[in-house]
Design an enzyme around this catalytic site. Structure first.
Site, PDB file in Angstrom:
ATOM      1  N   ASP A 179       0.852  -1.059  -0.152  1.00  0.00           N
ATOM      2  CA  ASP A 179       0.100   0.001  -0.080  1.00  0.00           C
ATOM      3  C   ASP A 179       1.044   1.208   0.170  1.00  0.00           C
ATOM      4  O   ASP A 179       1.717   1.305   0.819  1.00  0.00           O
ATOM      5  CB  ASP A 179      -0.887   0.110   1.260  1.00  0.00           C
ATOM      6  CG  ASP A 179      -1.941   1.088   1.269  1.00  0.00           C
ATOM      7  OD1 ASP A 179      -3.096   0.702   0.540  1.00  0.00           O
ATOM      8  OD2 ASP A 179      -1.717   2.188   1.789  1.00  0.00           O
ATOM      9  N   ASN A 214      -1.842  12.973  -3.979  1.00  0.00           N
ATOM     10  CA  ASN A 214      -3.141  13.742  -4.805  1.00  0.00           C
ATOM     11  C   ASN A 214      -3.523  14.908  -4.326  1.00  0.00           C
ATOM     12  O   ASN A 214      -3.646  15.820  -5.178  1.00  0.00           O
ATOM     13  CB  ASN A 214      -4.099  12.576  -4.769  1.00  0.00           C
ATOM     14  CG  ASN A 214      -4.382  11.314  -5.574  1.00  0.00           C
ATOM     15  OD1 ASN A 214      -3.476  11.391  -6.511  1.00  0.00           O
ATOM     16  ND2 ASN A 214      -4.860  10.354  -5.024  1.00  0.00           N
ATOM     17  N   HIS A 217      -4.322  14.472  -9.123  1.00  0.00           N
ATOM     18  CA  HIS A 217      -4.367  13.089  -9.585  1.00  0.00           C
ATOM     19  C   HIS A 217      -3.834  12.668 -10.664  1.00  0.00           C
ATOM     20  O   HIS A 217      -3.442  11.489 -10.624  1.00  0.00           O
ATOM     21  CB  HIS A 217      -6.141  12.763  -9.543  1.00  0.00           C
ATOM     22  CG  HIS A 217      -7.030  13.046  -8.391  1.00  0.00           C
ATOM     23  ND1 HIS A 217      -6.887  12.060  -7.397  1.00  0.00           N
ATOM     24  CD2 HIS A 217      -7.460  14.164  -7.734  1.00  0.00           C
ATOM     25  CE1 HIS A 217      -7.829  12.430  -6.365  1.00  0.00           C
ATOM     26  NE2 HIS A 217      -7.819  13.689  -6.818  1.00  0.00           N
ATOM     27  N   ASP A 235      -1.856   9.220 -10.414  1.00  0.00           N
ATOM     28  CA  ASP A 235      -1.820   8.231 -11.453  1.00  0.00           C
ATOM     29  C   ASP A 235      -0.335   7.868 -11.795  1.00  0.00           C
ATOM     30  O   ASP A 235      -0.101   6.779 -12.300  1.00  0.00           O
ATOM     31  CB  ASP A 235      -2.807   8.653 -12.566  1.00  0.00           C
ATOM     32  CG  ASP A 235      -3.980   8.863 -12.455  1.00  0.00           C
ATOM     33  OD1 ASP A 235      -4.579   8.302 -11.206  1.00  0.00           O
ATOM     34  OD2 ASP A 235      -5.051   9.371 -13.121  1.00  0.00           O
ATOM     35  N   GLU A 252      -4.653   2.347  -4.165  1.00  0.00           N
ATOM     36  CA  GLU A 252      -3.531   2.427  -4.026  1.00  0.00           C
ATOM     37  C   GLU A 252      -2.896   1.046  -3.340  1.00  0.00           C
ATOM     38  O   GLU A 252      -1.725   1.112  -2.869  1.00  0.00           O
ATOM     39  CB  GLU A 252      -2.799   3.524  -3.197  1.00  0.00           C
ATOM     40  CG  GLU A 252      -2.866   3.772  -1.765  1.00  0.00           C
ATOM     41  CD  GLU A 252      -4.461   4.431  -1.455  1.00  0.00           C
ATOM     42  OE1 GLU A 252      -4.521   4.597  -0.013  1.00  0.00           O
ATOM     43  OE2 GLU A 252      -5.258   4.603  -2.225  1.00  0.00           O
TER      44      GLU A 252
END
Length: 170
Positions: A46, A54, A59, A63, A89
């Protein structure tokens, strides 16, 4: 038909398998491990502080972090290993026929390499991202995907609570 199957089975951002397909693959490897009397290591990874990435950089940059981790996973592990974006994530790795110690060693090496990768955020700000993980092994830590997931998830949360940026095993 092949294109539709690929769209259904592969995460378009990371090019890793989606959760549903990976569960089938992991169950197949569990049956094989049982027949062959060998191990299957199951890891949850994670990204650390991903919401902050973010929020701070947008974002699109988030990404890029997800895509980059997917690239690192594909470069690091074997074609027969199960590599999946489980959701958000969170990533799952299934490693057939290796010991938990070796799985931790390989995931820790991946963590060290990935956490050195520089990402370009807003206003040309360079930053780094790490991840935390939990690793368990079939059959010692669980006999099915659900029990292995629960055990690995507990270890993941212990790694987060202990300061992040580390891989813990049972």
């Amino acid at each position: 038909m092949r294109l539709l199957r690929t769209l259904a089975e592969v995460d378009s951002l990371t090019n890793l398998k989606r959760r549903r397909q990976s569960v089938e693959d992991l169950n197949r490897l569990l049956k094989l491990a049982d027949r062959q009397d060998t191990t299957l290591c199951f890891a949850i990874l994670d990204l650390d502080q991903f919401k902050q990435v973010n929020d701070s950089h947008g974002h699109e940059v988030g990404d890029q972090v997800l895509k980059t981790l997917g690239d690192y996973l594909r470069q690091t592990f074997r074609g027969e290993d199960v590599l999946t974006r489980w959701g958000g994530e969170e990533f799952v790795v299934g490693l057939y026929g290796i010991s938990k110690e070796l799985a931790v060693k390989r995931l820790t090496a991946l963590l060290e390499t990935f956490s050195q990768h520089s990402f370009l955020g807003g206003e040309q700000h360079l930053f780094h991202v790490s991840f935390s993980g939990g690793v368990v092994e079939y059959p010692q830590d669980g006999m099915d995907i659900q029990s292995l997931y629960r055990q690995a998830d507990e270890l993941l949360y212990m790694a987060k609570a202990a300061g992040r940026n580390q891989i813990l095993s049972s």
